[in-house]
Design an enzyme around this catalytic site. Structure first.
Site, PDB file in Angstrom:
ATOM      1  N   ASP A   1      11.206  -6.072   7.524  1.00  0.00           N
ATOM      2  CA  ASP A   1      12.103  -6.915   8.300  1.00  0.00           C
ATOM      3  C   ASP A   1      12.829  -6.075   9.352  1.00  0.00           C
ATOM      4  O   ASP A   1      13.271  -4.953   9.078  1.00  0.00           O
ATOM      5  CB  ASP A   1      13.112  -7.560   7.349  1.00  0.00           C
ATOM      6  CG  ASP A   1      14.112  -8.436   8.054  1.00  0.00           C
ATOM      7  OD1 ASP A   1      13.710  -9.456   8.624  1.00  0.00           O
ATOM      8  OD2 ASP A   1      15.318  -8.094   8.021  1.00  0.00           O
TER       9      ASP A   1
ATOM     10  N   GLU B   1       7.948  -6.201  11.466  1.00  0.00           N
ATOM     11  CA  GLU B   1       8.542  -7.208  12.340  1.00  0.00           C
ATOM     12  C   GLU B   1       9.137  -6.417  13.505  1.00  0.00           C
ATOM     13  O   GLU B   1      10.165  -5.749  13.343  1.00  0.00           O
ATOM     14  CB  GLU B   1       9.634  -8.003  11.613  1.00  0.00           C
ATOM     15  CG  GLU B   1      10.219  -9.095  12.490  1.00  0.00           C
ATOM     16  CD  GLU B   1      11.395  -9.813  11.851  1.00  0.00           C
ATOM     17  OE1 GLU B   1      11.529 -11.027  12.061  1.00  0.00           O
ATOM     18  OE2 GLU B   1      12.191  -9.151  11.155  1.00  0.00           O
TER      19      GLU B   1
END
Length: 695
Positions: A348, A385
């Site tokens: 993330d 990401e």
């Protein structure tokens, strides 16, 4: 019974609480503490039964060994040191702290002002000092026995070219499934139950990417609004599975899930959040890292160490530039691979992890270097990401090998193309062929792009064709949260409708978009539930909706679309020309691997590419043999992507192919029924066609 530390000169290299067979060795990092106390608790975690200063300090590692302790021991820490927020120090021994290396977490956080190191409501709040004991409200660590019968379980290590990813939420995937036993819904055991595994295997999925399952608490402000932290992007325990996902109280349930998925040929990829923690900004609670060593664990403002330095939008940023914090992240990753047998990670806000040597993103930074040299981690699936909210944080295409990257450009361009936006032919051609502009550099391969139509963050596929705007009112933020640029189209009515024409058009567009995804080079990722036509009612930010909004609705499953998705995945697996390892070159000598054509059968030229109103493009792909099959065409397809009206297409002759058989038509009643094609074919409006060479 009196409990005390052993006087044996016992030093283990591991951090955390390690059961040795005869006792437990405790070790924790703090560079600036003056004393660290180990606190032991009753089995229910309610009574503190012992508090003992850790007797050893080697460098910045505090440790001690307690003979006779067994797995199941409940514990936490208290750290003594300066409370000087202006210097970055927030030690407060009144606050019980979760071990950063805790392998299991007991209980739920009970929000109370005592969890904060300062007095809420005081003048200059976070500069004040709170003397209340937080232990009654805190979660605790539980000592674990690492033994588990893996029974020959081995990593699958499937090539990226053969990978089909399915992003799913452990709880949301199972809560409404009628065939999952009720007592297992929402748990790891429910996730690996027969109904779920049968669905995934029939669909053809090769890897499940689970939203965060490392321990996270609910945010206080969400609970006060009657909501919960559903997605889990607020990690507090990087080694511990989330307790609410366990049917009982054993972390072996997670291992059982992994083992069952592996037995079905499905890899497990974890969505991990190492960019920040659940403690928030300097005004957040003191739960673990802040109380152990705020100055080391977090990035602080270079202008005033009282304040956090935030590139994540959550209030704090984990300081992976510090060697011991970086070690914690690497130890955590190795633990999940080595002990829990997972197959990869999706990071993330990974741009934050690249801000190590400098505040700016650095693709050669210490985090990436450490991963690439690690013999355990370099061989697992790694997905970034590729953005955060800091300056220069958007880094699509900027990560080093072996990282793959979520490609939001793919999502946006494919949505815009099928929505009918003008001038999209050149853009969508890039997405169909692996987004070479972003990724074809530094010896990165054609599997670098993780292609997606939708993900947990944003509209589902069904909502993309059912809503023009977001509908996040249930989040309690006046519909101000979530993305506004969704590139969606409601096809004539906002939300559900009984209009057969609109529903037929929506179903056709979903087929076109799913076919596009599975015919594109790169690695496809399907959002769990998209194959069912699952809707979130237009909510594109369901992070707090642990209810029917966020859960997958199995009762409304679209069986024809489930079948179509499974057939499309099988189609992709059958055709090697769709799954190249390297980017294709249309100008190579010998047989062509890739070419583009217009409706007249002629190659696309510069003028054709520049026509803003063009709505159709034809892609030719071939897999050309090497070694003993050098120069031989092993597989070839001619694929038509028509976002416009009905037209005629002259099928081109390329690489000697003179005759074609239509093997896919997303607009037909039987989309995969082979049909011999004439030299000129009628292309229906808004469809994807695929032709296979018959010669």
């Amino acid at each position: 019974m009196t409990i005390s530390f052993s006087e044996l000169d016992f030093l283990k290299p591991e951090l955390g609480a390690e059961f040795t067979g005869d006792g437990v060795h405790f070790a924790v990092f703090s560079a600036h503490a003056e004393q660290v106390d180990l606190c032991l608790f009753s089995p229910d975690g309610k009574e503190e039964t012992a508090r003992m200063p850790l007797p050893k300090r080697e460098g910045d590692i505090w440790s001690g060994y307690v003979a006779g302790l067994r797995p199941g021991t409940v514990y936490g820490y208290r750290a003594h040191g300066p409370y000087d927020p202006s210097a970055g120090h927030r030690f407060n021994p009144n606050k019980l702290l979760l071990d950063p290396y805790a392998k299991q977490v007991m209980g739920e956080l009970a929000w109370d002002d005592a969890l904060y190191g300062y007095r809420i409501g005081a003048a200059e709040e976070d500069m004040s000092f709170d003397e209340r004991d937080s232990a009654p409200f805190m979660v605790k660590g539980v000592v674990q026995d690492p033994n588990f019968d893996w029974d020959g379980d081995l990593a699958i290590r499937r090539p990226w070219t053969d990978t089909i990813i399915y992003e799913a939420h452990v709880r949301g995937m199972t809560m409404l499934h009628p065939d999952v036993p009720e007592n297992l819904r929402g748990t790891f055991l429910g996730m690996c139950s027969d109904p779920i595994i049968d669905h995934l295997t029939k669909l053809g999925i090769t890897a499940v990417e689970v939203l965060p399952i490392q321990y996270f608490p609910d945010d206080r402000y969400l609970l006060e609004k009657g909501l919960r932290n559903y997605w889990g992007y607020q990690t507090l325990g990087f080694f511990a599975p989330q307790p609410r996902f366990m049917a009982g109280d054993r972390i072996t349930e997670f291992k059982t899930m992994v083992k069952r998925f592996h037995a079905a040929g499905i890899e497990v990829i974890m969505d991990v959040v190492y960019n920040h923690t659940a403690e928030g900004s300097e005004r957040g609670p003191t739960l673990s890292f802040r109380g152990l060593d705020n100055l080391s664990y977090y990035r602080l403002s270079p202008d005033d160490k009282r304040h956090s330095y935030d590139t994540t939008g959550t209030g704090n940023t984990l300081n992976v530039a510090h060697p011991m914090v970086l070690r914690m992240v690497l130890d955590s990753l190795r633990y999940w691979v080595g002990v829990m047998h997972v197959d990869g990670f999706r990071f993330d806000l990974a741009s934050t992890l690249g801000r190590t040597r400098h505040v700016e993103f650095d693709r050669d930074g210490g985090f990436f270097d450490a991963i690439r040299q690690d013999p355990v981690l370099a061989g697992v699936k790694l997905i970034a990401e590729p953005w955060d909210v800091g300056d220069g944080g958007y880094q699509v295409g900027g990560f080093p090998h072996p990282f793959r990257e979520w490609n939001d450009k793919y999502r946006d361009d494919v949505r815009r193309y099928w929505k009918g936006d003008e001038g999209m032919i050149a853009c969508v051609s890039q997405r169909l062929t692996g987004s070479a502009v972003q990724f074809n550099h530094s010896d990165r391969g054609a599997t670098t792009s993780i292609n997606l139509l939708s993900a947990h963050d944003g509209f589902t596929l069904a909502d993309t064709v059912s809503y023009d705007g977001k509908h996040n009112e249930a989040n309690g933020e006046d519909n101000q949260d979530g993305h506004s640029a969704n590139h969606s189209h409601n096809m004539g009515w906002e939300g559900p409708t009984d209009d057969d024409g609109i529903n037929t058009a929506r179903a056709r567009r979903r087929r076109n978009m799913m076919a596009t995804l599975l015919l594109s080079q790169g690695v496809p990722m399907i959002l769990g539930g998209d194959e069912l036509a699952n809707s979130q009612g237009g909510n594109n930010n369901a992070y707090c909706q642990d209810n029917e909004i966020g859960w997958t609705d199995w009762s409304g499953r679209d069986d024809p679309f489930v079948d179509f998705c499974g057939r499309m995945i099988a189609f992709r697996k059958q055709h090697g020309c769709l799954r190249p390892e390297r980017f294709l070159n249309g100008d190579n000598e010998g047989p062509r691997e890739i070419a583009w054509f217009g409706e007249d059968g002629a190659p696309m030229d510069e003028e054709a590419w520049g026509q803003a109103g063009r709505r159709m493009v034809v892609l030719y792909l071939a897999k050309v043999g090497t070694n003993g099959d050098t120069g031989k065409i092993l597989d070839q397809l001619l694929i038509v992507f028509n976002a416009g009206g009905e037209c005629e297409l002259r099928l081109p002759a390329v690489n000697g192919a003179q005759a074609w058989t239509r093997v896919l038509d997303t607009g037909a009643q039987a989309p995969f029924e082979p049909v011999a094609a004439e030299e000129t074919v009628k292309v229906p409006g808004e469809c994807v066609l695929a032709f296979q060479s018959a010669s």
